[in-house]
Write a protein that holds these residues in place. Structure first.
Motif, PDB file in Angstrom:
ATOM      1  N   MET A  29       1.385  -1.497  -0.032  1.00 10.42           N
ATOM      2  CA  MET A  29      -0.573  -0.113  -0.216  1.00 10.42           C
ATOM      3  C   MET A  29       0.596   1.416   0.210  1.00 10.42           C
ATOM      4  N   PRO A  30       0.611   2.053  -0.816  1.00 13.99           N
ATOM      5  CA  PRO A  30       1.420   2.921  -0.890  1.00 13.99           C
ATOM      6  C   PRO A  30       1.138   3.998  -0.202  1.00 13.99           C
ATOM      7  N   ILE A  31       2.232   5.050   0.613  1.00 17.32           N
ATOM      8  CA  ILE A  31       2.418   5.816   1.443  1.00 17.32           C
ATOM      9  C   ILE A  31       2.117   7.175   1.075  1.00 17.32           C
ATOM     10  N   GLY A  32       1.017   7.663   2.051  1.00 18.09           N
ATOM     11  CA  GLY A  32       0.095   8.550   1.971  1.00 18.09           C
ATOM     12  C   GLY A  32      -1.211   8.594   0.669  1.00 18.09           C
ATOM     13  N   LEU A  33      -1.845   7.109   0.166  1.00 18.03           N
ATOM     14  CA  LEU A  33      -3.119   6.799   0.280  1.00 18.03           C
ATOM     15  C   LEU A  33      -3.952   6.815   0.917  1.00 18.03           C
ATOM     16  N   THR A  34      -5.144   7.438   0.198  1.00 14.42           N
ATOM     17  CA  THR A  34      -6.216   8.413   0.649  1.00 14.42           C
ATOM     18  C   THR A  34      -7.194   7.171   1.020  1.00 14.42           C
ATOM     19  N   LEU A  35      -8.194   7.477   1.903  1.00 15.18           N
ATOM     20  CA  LEU A  35      -9.725   6.871   2.292  1.00 15.18           C
ATOM     21  C   LEU A  35      -9.692   6.319   0.583  1.00 15.18           C
ATOM     22  N   LEU A  36     -10.173   7.326   0.055  1.00 15.79           N
ATOM     23  CA  LEU A  36     -10.851   6.526  -1.311  1.00 15.79           C
ATOM     24  C   LEU A  36      -9.907   5.804  -1.859  1.00 15.79           C
ATOM     25  N   GLY A  37      -9.059   5.547  -1.668  1.00 15.88           N
ATOM     26  CA  GLY A  37      -7.745   4.684  -2.127  1.00 15.88           C
ATOM     27  C   GLY A  37      -7.572   3.880  -1.456  1.00 15.88           C
ATOM     28  N   ILE A  38      -8.193   3.860  -0.327  1.00  9.70           N
ATOM     29  CA  ILE A  38      -8.115   2.490   0.581  1.00  9.70           C
ATOM     30  C   ILE A  38      -9.561   1.744   0.336  1.00  9.70           C
ATOM     31  N   ARG A  39     -10.095   2.840   0.110  1.00  9.58           N
ATOM     32  CA  ARG A  39     -11.708   1.960  -0.137  1.00  9.58           C
ATOM     33  C   ARG A  39     -11.854   1.316  -1.729  1.00  9.58           C
ATOM     34  N   ASP A  40     -11.187   1.699  -1.893  1.00  7.85           N
ATOM     35  CA  ASP A  40     -10.814   0.997  -3.657  1.00  7.85           C
ATOM     36  C   ASP A  40     -10.244  -0.698  -3.559  1.00  7.85           C
ATOM     37  N   LEU A  41      -9.402  -0.488  -2.750  1.00  4.16           N
ATOM     38  CA  LEU A  41      -8.166  -1.681  -3.024  1.00  4.16           C
ATOM     39  C   LEU A  41      -9.271  -2.945  -1.605  1.00  4.16           C
ATOM     40  N   VAL A  42     -10.209  -2.302  -0.697  1.00  8.55           N
ATOM     41  CA  VAL A  42     -10.565  -2.596   0.147  1.00  8.55           C
ATOM     42  C   VAL A  42     -11.905  -3.524  -0.900  1.00  8.55           C
ATOM     43  N   ARG A  43     -12.563  -2.823  -1.618  1.00 13.61           N
ATOM     44  CA  ARG A  43     -13.156  -3.601  -3.248  1.00 13.61           C
ATOM     45  C   ARG A  43     -13.190  -4.551  -3.689  1.00 13.61           C
ATOM     46  N   GLU A  44     -11.349  -4.256  -4.141  1.00 13.71           N
ATOM     47  CA  GLU A  44     -11.327  -4.808  -4.797  1.00 13.71           C
ATOM     48  C   GLU A  44     -10.038  -7.017  -4.724  1.00 13.71           C
ATOM     49  N   TYR A  45     -10.013  -6.309  -2.681  1.00 14.88           N
ATOM     50  CA  TYR A  45     -10.267  -7.881  -1.809  1.00 14.88           C
ATOM     51  C   TYR A  45     -11.335  -8.186  -1.765  1.00 14.88           C
ATOM     52  N   ILE A  46     -11.752  -7.714  -1.374  1.00 12.32           N
ATOM     53  CA  ILE A  46     -13.448  -8.044  -1.146  1.00 12.32           C
ATOM     54  C   ILE A  46     -14.553  -8.141  -2.653  1.00 12.32           C
ATOM     55  N   ASP A  47     -13.829  -8.233  -3.647  1.00 14.75           N
ATOM     56  CA  ASP A  47     -14.876  -8.238  -4.624  1.00 14.75           C
ATOM     57  C   ASP A  47     -16.002  -7.775  -4.971  1.00 14.75           C
ATOM     58  N   ASP A  48     -16.108  -6.572  -4.544  1.00 13.99           N
ATOM     59  CA  ASP A  48     -17.130  -5.621  -4.733  1.00 13.99           C
ATOM     60  C   ASP A  48     -16.852  -4.366  -5.428  1.00 13.99           C
ATOM     61  N   LEU A  49     -16.876  -4.602  -6.942  1.00 10.99           N
ATOM     62  CA  LEU A  49     -16.542  -3.206  -7.290  1.00 10.99           C
ATOM     63  C   LEU A  49     -17.454  -2.395  -7.688  1.00 10.99           C
ATOM     64  N   GLY A  50     -18.835  -2.739  -7.445  1.00 15.13           N
ATOM     65  CA  GLY A  50     -19.612  -2.315  -8.037  1.00 15.13           C
ATOM     66  C   GLY A  50     -21.123  -1.899  -6.741  1.00 15.13           C
ATOM     67  N   SER A  51     -20.037  -1.852  -5.643  1.00 14.64           N
ATOM     68  CA  SER A  51     -20.622  -1.878  -4.054  1.00 14.64           C
ATOM     69  C   SER A  51     -22.291  -2.065  -4.566  1.00 14.64           C
ATOM     70  N   ASP A  52     -22.083  -3.780  -4.568  1.00 17.63           N
ATOM     71  CA  ASP A  52     -23.477  -4.218  -4.293  1.00 17.63           C
ATOM     72  C   ASP A  52     -23.954  -4.709  -2.660  1.00 17.63           C
ATOM     73  N   ARG A  53     -22.637  -4.584  -2.122  1.00 15.06           N
ATOM     74  CA  ARG A  53     -22.395  -5.791  -0.748  1.00 15.06           C
ATOM     75  C   ARG A  53     -22.317  -4.779   0.594  1.00 15.06           C
ATOM     76  N   PHE A  54     -22.270  -3.162   0.252  1.00 14.77           N
ATOM     77  CA  PHE A  54     -21.069  -2.545   1.328  1.00 14.77           C
ATOM     78  C   PHE A  54     -21.137  -1.191   0.996  1.00 14.77           C
ATOM     79  N   THR A  55     -22.148  -0.152   1.746  1.00 16.03           N
ATOM     80  CA  THR A  55     -22.134   1.190   1.286  1.00 16.03           C
ATOM     81  C   THR A  55     -20.837   1.765   0.939  1.00 16.03           C
TER      82      THR A  55
END
Length: 76
Positions: A1-27
């Protein structure tokens, strides 16, 4: 994970990890809450292990003249 990653960037990575790119399961709000809780838990682990992990203390030589204060910063 790069230094200085924003919340949006972290959230996008989490969405990739949990396979929820379409925001279908988690708001976004729910993921933000989970990310913040995880950060708090990590901080507790670091504090319990070594509370000075992110701080580096060093003594500095300071010279004061009538109109200036000078000191040399370390290379790192």
């Amino acid at each position: 994970m790069p230094i200085g990653l924003t919340l949006l960037g972290i959230r996008d990575l989490v969405r990739e990890y949990i396979d929820d790119l379409g925001s279908d399961r988690f708001t976004n709000a729910r993921l933000n809450s989970l990310i913040n809780e995880a950060q708090k838990e990590i901080q507790k682990i670091i504090d319990d292990t070594d509370e000075n992990y992110f701080s580096k203390c060093q003594a500095y030589s300071v010279v004061k003249t009538t109109d200036a204060i000078e000191f040399t910063l370390p290379d790192d």
